[in-house]
Write a protein that holds these residues in place. Structure first.
Motif, short mmCIF file in Angstrom:
data_model
loop_
_atom_site.label_atom_id
_atom_site.label_comp_id
_atom_site.label_asym_id
_atom_site.label_seq_id
_atom_site.Cartn_x
_atom_site.Cartn_y
_atom_site.Cartn_z
N ASN A 1 -8.10 8.37 -3.93
CA ASN A 1 -6.94 8.07 -4.77
C ASN A 1 -7.03 6.65 -5.33
O ASN A 1 -6.03 6.05 -5.69
CB ASN A 1 -5.62 8.30 -4.04
N PHE B 1 -0.91 6.28 6.00
CA PHE B 1 -1.74 5.19 6.49
C PHE B 1 -1.82 5.17 8.01
O PHE B 1 -1.08 5.86 8.71
CB PHE B 1 -1.21 3.85 5.98
N GLN C 1 0.83 -1.21 0.00
CA GLN C 1 0.00 0.00 0.00
C GLN C 1 0.86 1.25 0.00
O GLN C 1 0.53 2.22 -0.67
CB GLN C 1 -0.92 -0.01 1.22
N ARG D 1 -2.30 9.07 -8.12
CA ARG D 1 -1.73 8.85 -6.78
C ARG D 1 -0.52 9.74 -6.54
O ARG D 1 -0.15 9.99 -5.39
CB ARG D 1 -1.38 7.37 -6.60
N VAL E 1 -2.50 12.77 -5.44
CA VAL E 1 -3.22 12.59 -4.18
C VAL E 1 -2.46 11.56 -3.35
O VAL E 1 -2.55 10.37 -3.57
CB VAL E 1 -4.66 12.09 -4.44
N GLY E 2 -1.66 12.05 -2.41
CA GLY E 2 -0.82 11.15 -1.61
C GLY E 2 -1.60 10.58 -0.45
O GLY E 2 -2.71 11.00 -0.16
N MET E 3 -0.99 9.60 0.22
CA MET E 3 -1.72 8.96 1.31
C MET E 3 -0.78 8.61 2.46
O MET E 3 0.34 8.17 2.27
CB MET E 3 -2.39 7.68 0.78
N LEU F 1 2.08 1.68 -3.54
CA LEU F 1 0.98 2.07 -4.42
C LEU F 1 0.53 3.50 -4.12
O LEU F 1 0.24 4.27 -5.02
CB LEU F 1 -0.20 1.11 -4.26
N GLY F 2 0.48 3.84 -2.84
CA GLY F 2 0.04 5.17 -2.44
C GLY F 2 0.96 6.27 -2.94
O GLY F 2 0.55 7.42 -3.09
N LEU F 3 2.23 5.91 -3.19
CA LEU F 3 3.17 6.89 -3.72
C LEU F 3 3.08 7.01 -5.23
O LEU F 3 3.74 7.84 -5.83
CB LEU F 3 4.60 6.51 -3.36
N GLY F 4 2.28 6.14 -5.84
CA GLY F 4 2.16 6.20 -7.29
C GLY F 4 3.01 5.17 -8.00
O GLY F 4 3.29 5.33 -9.18
N SER G 1 5.39 11.11 1.53
CA SER G 1 4.29 11.43 0.62
C SER G 1 4.39 12.86 0.10
O SER G 1 4.00 13.12 -1.03
CB SER G 1 2.94 11.14 1.26
#
Lengths: 456, 256
Positions: free
Chosen positions: B55, B95, A341, B88, B91-93, A344-347, B166
């Motif tokens: 995202n 967790f 994740q 993505r 739009v960063g994330m 993936l979250g970083l692209g 991020s």
């Protein structure tokens, strides 16, 4: 400390009913735990004991085979006996075929040279009454050694006319006699050596002409039936080596790729469920069935050569494939999803997330699974019997397409050899070599796991 | 936060299904540029699910189906021409559980910029790493051990490392899924201060179970319940003068 520890006990004068029940059940629980511990310990000790018995048995039987009786002789490379022209060189005006013809003729001439005369001649110097027993004389040194002398001459013709001190392996029966592997009190007709021979051997041994020497024959020579004392493992070892090469090159990358696809990319549906079930089924198929498959498909349809490591390797690859796939998949499953994740979250694309982050973490597990699969394939015998690899092969294969045996099959063949009291030790020696290979493969697996293991 | 700020994300009638299970029942809301908006609600109310729609992280879950439209700067994030990788990066994330890569601190930050080709030379990459760590308030603590594994930091530091990671790819929106739930109060307050600073440059959507946190950090608050958006408004209004009975019950601790 003691005061503090004693105080609560004194303070709690009468435990309540509930506590009393807990205390009662506590004793029972402790008893059960102790019992379980002792059972576990016993199981471990029994298995350790069995392993120890196995190892002591194999090593005590097998280690003596690495030392063989050898007779130390001054061999005179007599020009009267070795009458051969120099090795032909190709002339400029000569065609390849003509040269080959001349070369074959030259080899035939060498074939006619009685190299055994060199050995018997020098034996006569140490055995005064040798001439009266010429048949026995020709049997002192194992018949394979004359080819060793021939190879020396071919490699360096200038040796002709010189004298060299050489250690030549004695006949297998002499080795048996000297090592005490036959009852010396047996009557003549039950002895493997003639009375004269036994007398000679004991004399030469007492004179120090025949000694027990460390011999590389077991490692350097292929199997032999005419010269039992020089029968070695080299052919079987190379056969096993080529098969491992095929397995490592085929089963490991295919298995890892299949596992990555199934675990990470394949959609979950009926077809992938079916594939998954069948991979597990494949792992449970008896290995001999794979041998039948190899015989009928690889040899029957694709006309691959019989007894060749390439066929053995392909069959063992099929057998190893499910092991590698299952090990890789379970390793991939164990990688925490948070790492995926994060990527993936970083692209990162799915492929990047897998190859940059998941696979590096999975490598120790994948390597362990792959090496254990290869080790399992190394020890496999049954499928090889069906594709002709149990035949007697007296040469060292130069490629995976040539006829060869394999280490476990060699053990099986030697175990069945008629000259029991010589080959019992040699069989155990072959088992030692196979076990050492297994142990080093497993050690490699542990080392790689430790090296690449990371915490997250 | 004045409603005159431009709309950054506009969701309308977003429904999410996990197999036959409907997790969101048509959510519509706008997120404004450079605001901090928090999603609150009891467990299982769909706030994290909705966050992950923004995202398209739900794409990674099998059997998850999203309908409705989500516009980022007026563009539908589900349109086929838009690559999810590009989304993505925008739009960063962050967790719930800090999840640094098991690599060095430097590589943790540098991974995103390298992935998207944001730095051409090593010096550029060094700059990005330093500025990201500075903005996450972590630079002074780790500048001497950038080659040490990121997993060796404390929980709060790890989470700030993840925030730095991020922001290193210069996103426009940062989604935070309960970023402080695994942290102690001191680490939490550091992260909250950080959020306050980050909103100068980023739009931040934060999911939290901690209502004091929502009150402290966010400009607006949205209350979710059983897959529905019950109420959305300025944080002050939602907490002091909720329009809906269920919001009031939740905020006053009657359930949740």
């Amino acid at each position: 400390m003691t005061i503090i520890a004693e105080n609560p006990i004194k303070a709690v004068a009468a435990p309540s009913q509930v506590q009393q029940k807990v205390i009662d059940s506590l004793n029972r629980r402790h008893r059960k735990e102790n019992l379980f511990r002792r059972l576990g310990l016993t199981a471990v000790l029994i298995s350790l004991g069995l392993v120890a018995v196995l190892f002591i048995n194999i090593f005590s039987k097998g280690l003596p085979a690495f030392w063989q009786s050898a007779v130390t002789l001054d061999i005179y490379f007599d020009p009267q006996i070795i009458k051969i022209p120099p090795m032909p060189q190709q002339r400029d005006d000569e065609s390849d075929n003509d040269f080959r013809q001349r070369h074959i003729e030259w080899q035939t001439e060498i074939g006619f040279v009685n190299f055994n005369r060199l050995i018997t001649d020098s034996l006569q110097k140490v055995l005064p009454d040798a001439n009266k027993h010429r048949r026995d004389l020709a049997r002192v040194v194992t018949s394979g050694e004359r080819f060793a002398l021939r190879d020396m001459v071919v490699a360096d013709p200038s040796i002709i006319g010189q004298t060299r001190t050489l250690h030549l392996l004695t006949d297998a029966n002499i080795d048996v006699w000297l090592k005490g592997n036959i009852d010396r009190s047996l009557p003549d007709e039950q002895q493997q050596l003639s009375a004269k021979m036994r007398e000679w051997v004991d004399k030469l041994s007492a004179d120090g002409v025949i000694q027990n020497r460390f011999s590389l024959a077991l490692f350097m020579n292929p199997d032999s039936r005419s010269s039992l004392a020089s029968a070695g493992l080299a052919g079987a070892f190379m056969g096993s080596f080529y098969m491992m090469l095929v397995v490592i090159l085929l089963a490991v990358p295919m298995g890892v790729a299949a596992a990555i696809y199934l675990e990470e990319f394949a959609p979950r549906n009926k077809i992938t469920d079916l594939v998954e079930v069948n991979i597990n089924n494949l792992a449970a198929v008896p290995s001999i069935v794979f041998g039948l498959l190899g015989a009928s498909v690889l040899i029957g349809w694709f006309n691959l050569p019989m007894s060749a490591p390439i066929v053995g390797g392909l069959v063992l690859s099929l057998m190893t494939l499910p092991t590698v796939i299952i090990a890789t998949r379970s390793t991939l499953k164990a990688i925490p999803p948070s790492i995926r994740q994060a990527a993936l979250g970083l692209g990162a694309s799915k492929m990047q997330a897998i190859f940059h982050h998941v696979l590096p973490l999975a490598i120790p597990g994948i390597l362990t699974g792959a090496i254990l699969g290869v080790a399992q394939a190394l020890g496999e015998t049954a499928p090889l019997l069906l594709i002709g690899m149990k035949s007697f092969v007296a040469s060292i294969p130069a490629s995976p397409f040539e006829q060869a045996s394999a280490l476990p099959v060699q053990i099986y063949l030697w175990q069945g050899n008629e000259l029991r009291n010589f080959f019992e030790a040699r069989t155990s020696a072959a088992i030692i070599v196979l076990l050492l290979m297994m142990i080093s493969l497993n050690g490699l697996a542990i080392w790689l796991r430790k090296k690449y293991e990371k915490r997250w | 936060m004045s409603n005159s700020a431009p709309v950054k994300i506009s969701a309308s009638d977003v429904k999410v299904f996990y197999g036959d299970n409907q997790a969101l029942h048509g959510i519509s809301m706008d997120v404004y540029q450079h605001e901090v908006i928090s999603f609150i609600g009891p467990s299982g109310c769909g706030k994290s699910t909705f966050l992950r729609c923004m995202n398209r992280m739900n794409d990674t879950i099998d059997q998850c189906r999203v309908t409705g439209s989500i516009l980022l700067d007026g563009r539908d994030i589900h349109e086929p021409a838009l690559d999810v990788v590009q989304l993505r990066a925008q739009v960063g994330m962050v967790f719930q559980k800090p999840n640094p890569f098991p690599k060095s601190i430097y590589e943790n930050i540098a991974y995103g910029p390298k992935l998207h080709g944001l730095a051409e030379r090593k010096a550029d990459l060094d700059d990005i790493v330093e500025s990201s760590l500075r903005r996450a308030g972590l630079w002074n603590e780790v500048k001497d051990r950038l080659d040490q594994p990121g997993t060796g930091l404390s929980g709060g530091q790890q989470q700030r490392l993840c925030i730095a990671r991020s922001i290193a790819v210069s996103p426009e929106v940062i989604l935070m899924d309960e970023p402080c739930s695994a942290l102690d109060p001191i680490a939490t307050s550091i992260i909250e201060e950080l959020i306050d600073e980050l909103k100068q440059n980023f739009t931040i959507v934060i999911v939290t179970h901690n209502m004091q946190q929502a009150a402290r950090v966010s400009d607006r608050t949205a209350f979710f319940h059983l897959g529905n958006l019950i109420e959305i408004g300025n944080t002050n209004d939602v907490f002091t003068n909720p329009q809906q009975k269920r919001t009031e019950d939740y905020i006053t601790g009657r359930y949740g």
